[in-house]
Write a protein that holds these residues in place. Sequence first.
Motif, PDB file in Angstrom:
ATOM      1  N   TYR A  99       8.252  -7.749  -9.407  1.00 14.32           N
ATOM      2  CA  TYR A  99       8.283  -6.601 -10.305  1.00 14.32           C
ATOM      3  C   TYR A  99       8.334  -6.998 -11.778  1.00 14.32           C
ATOM      4  O   TYR A  99       7.576  -6.500 -12.581  1.00 14.32           O
ATOM      5  CB  TYR A  99       9.461  -5.675  -9.965  1.00 14.32           C
ATOM      6  N   PHE A 199       4.719  -1.229  -3.485  1.00 10.34           N
ATOM      7  CA  PHE A 199       5.776  -1.148  -2.481  1.00 10.34           C
ATOM      8  C   PHE A 199       5.278  -1.659  -1.133  1.00 10.34           C
ATOM      9  O   PHE A 199       5.952  -2.419  -0.446  1.00 10.34           O
ATOM     10  CB  PHE A 199       6.242   0.305  -2.355  1.00 10.34           C
TER      11      PHE A 199
ATOM     12  N   HIS B  42       8.510   6.103  -0.924  1.00 12.23           N
ATOM     13  CA  HIS B  42       8.454   4.746  -1.459  1.00 12.23           C
ATOM     14  C   HIS B  42       9.135   4.636  -2.821  1.00 12.23           C
ATOM     15  O   HIS B  42       9.775   3.638  -3.121  1.00 12.23           O
ATOM     16  CB  HIS B  42       7.001   4.283  -1.587  1.00 12.23           C
ATOM     17  N   GLU B  46      11.891   1.943  -4.175  1.00 13.83           N
ATOM     18  CA  GLU B  46      11.520   0.996  -5.205  1.00 13.83           C
ATOM     19  C   GLU B  46      12.592   0.947  -6.298  1.00 13.83           C
ATOM     20  O   GLU B  46      12.918  -0.110  -6.822  1.00 13.83           O
ATOM     21  CB  GLU B  46      10.176   1.414  -5.797  1.00 13.83           C
TER      22      GLU B  46
END
Lengths: 304, 345
Positions: A99, A199, B42, B46
């Motif tokens: 990320y 994801f 999702h 996240e």
Amino acid sequence: MQLADKTRSLRAKLGDTAMVIATLSAVLLLLLALVLLLGDVMVHAGAKLSWTFISQAPSNGMMAGGIFPAILGTAMLVLLMTAVSVPVGVATAIYLHEYARADALWTRALRMAVQNLAGVPSIVFGLFGLGFFVQFVGGGMDKLLHDGHLVWGQPGLLWAALTLATLTLPTTIVATEEALRQIPAAQREAAYALATSRFEVVFRLLVPQAMPGILTGGILAVSRGAGEVAPILFTGAAYFLPELPKSLDSQFMHLGYHVYVMATQSADVDASTPILYATVAVLLILTFTLNLAAVVVRARMRAA
Amino acid sequence: MPTPNAIPLPLQHIASRPRRDLPEETQQPIRGLPIRRPPQWHAPLEWLVRALAMLAVLAIVLIFAFLVKSALPMWTSGEVRKEVTQAQMWFATLWPGYDTPQNVWQPVSEVPKFGLWPLVTGTLKSTLVSMAIAGPMGVAAAIFVAFYARGRTREILKPTLELLAGIPSVVLGFFALVSLATWLQDTFGFDSRLNALVSGVALSLAIVPVVFTISEEAIRAVPATYVEASTALGAAKWQTILKVVLPTAAPGIASAIALGFGRAVGETMVVLMASGNAAITSWNPADSVRTLSATIASELGEVVFGSAHYAVLFYLGLLLFVFTSLLNLLGGRVIDAQKAKVKSR
């Protein structure tokens, strides 16, 4: 000319022999130390180590019976620690590697902090656990929930587990990141080209592949957590408790702490020595088995 | 009638938030292609990942913050400052009942004395003994495993040596206390059974895996072409090792030593159990010593929350934290620089 060649090859041979002897003797000395330590412990523990020893509570002022509560306490502590340390560690590694932007100052600072955390002495974690978890968080909870009655503001299982979780965090982070790093970038690109979200890439493509690495990190963390004593000295371990820990705020017995207290404060050395050796043997068997498991998982991972 | 070999149109995924790490043009939907939207759930997950990562960061910040917070009364609280000042901690002070100014550690007495020199010398003594053993041994073993051991031997030797790292330090401390101390006293006839040498030797077993693992990595990172070039020029293996490999790997080996040193300074259980715990200032390695870490471990249990003694113990923790952090930073930086150097060649 020929003579010079001969001296040269002689020199090479002598030098190489000396080098091998010097380095090999270091290796052998270390192996000897390992064997001496294990041998010393196992020989002395042999007679005492039995099913009764690991399944019964201590009796007769610790000088008889077994160490079951200490084994159970260690297991509970480590389980609780893993439940915190592994999710947080894995998430941090995923964040760092998938990320966060690799070249950003923030990411580099974060990585440096993790590296630094790995080198912080374990006794400092003990100080932190006492000052933060027990006194600040626990004391705060008591003020809020229990009108200042002492429930959480004293050493207990939860605080010790959280302290250990902080200590083992770098182990899981580093292992997970290493596993993520080994997955080729092409796989990520291919997945993105197939219209998957980040994801999905992370959790359906990368994490399953990184599983052996995560597992290795987890096992090593457990092994480290099971053996550390300094962080739990003030956060929850007790030498003797008449009953097993019932809730998260109970104190607990612990194999390593048991060894420490018995070895340094026992009144009757002759009676306690065999028990000590057997306790050490149990602790060693536990940590070595875990370490071997990590080695095997890692070897399999490399072979695959 | 449908075309026989219709190719399904490729899907495209558009991120819910623009991704800064991808080029601008890839963020625009392509007209005519169906858009695929991943399930709604999702997004919260996240955010959970991000939140957990922040928790790890928080932990690191909190450790430092709480050490500082608990040690702070040493500077801010008048009551604490009456009992202990920086000058008393670091310099010799003329205490009532003493003839000459001295620096002593007697935290529990009528006049508490928080002189740090006995602890600092104690820490240095057992650390230096352990480094004098673990440094050469770790590096030598790394040379053997990286250079002379082959195939199966290597594959077995490396994890076996690293198994040393799996021994809990309380077990090393126990071993030193019960067996090693007796063996060493029988051999050398020490006055005090537990001393800096005994704890140093035991400590070295805890440090060796650190030195070994990092040096071995540094040695293996030396490009094979260096070794080949040296061999082609007629150097024997030992000459290649001493003149080419070790100098190239020197930064890595230095950081291995630095990290090992940091570990030795902070290691607690071994010195707590095997050093004798007497706060004496002396440079004789056969005297009992008390280290900074062991002082925290043995005294924090009995200390009154908020007292001068409490603040001093956190101050010791802060010292350990800062010192090991500096060593870590140094070691980490050297390793990174070396990796970059080897890559660029």
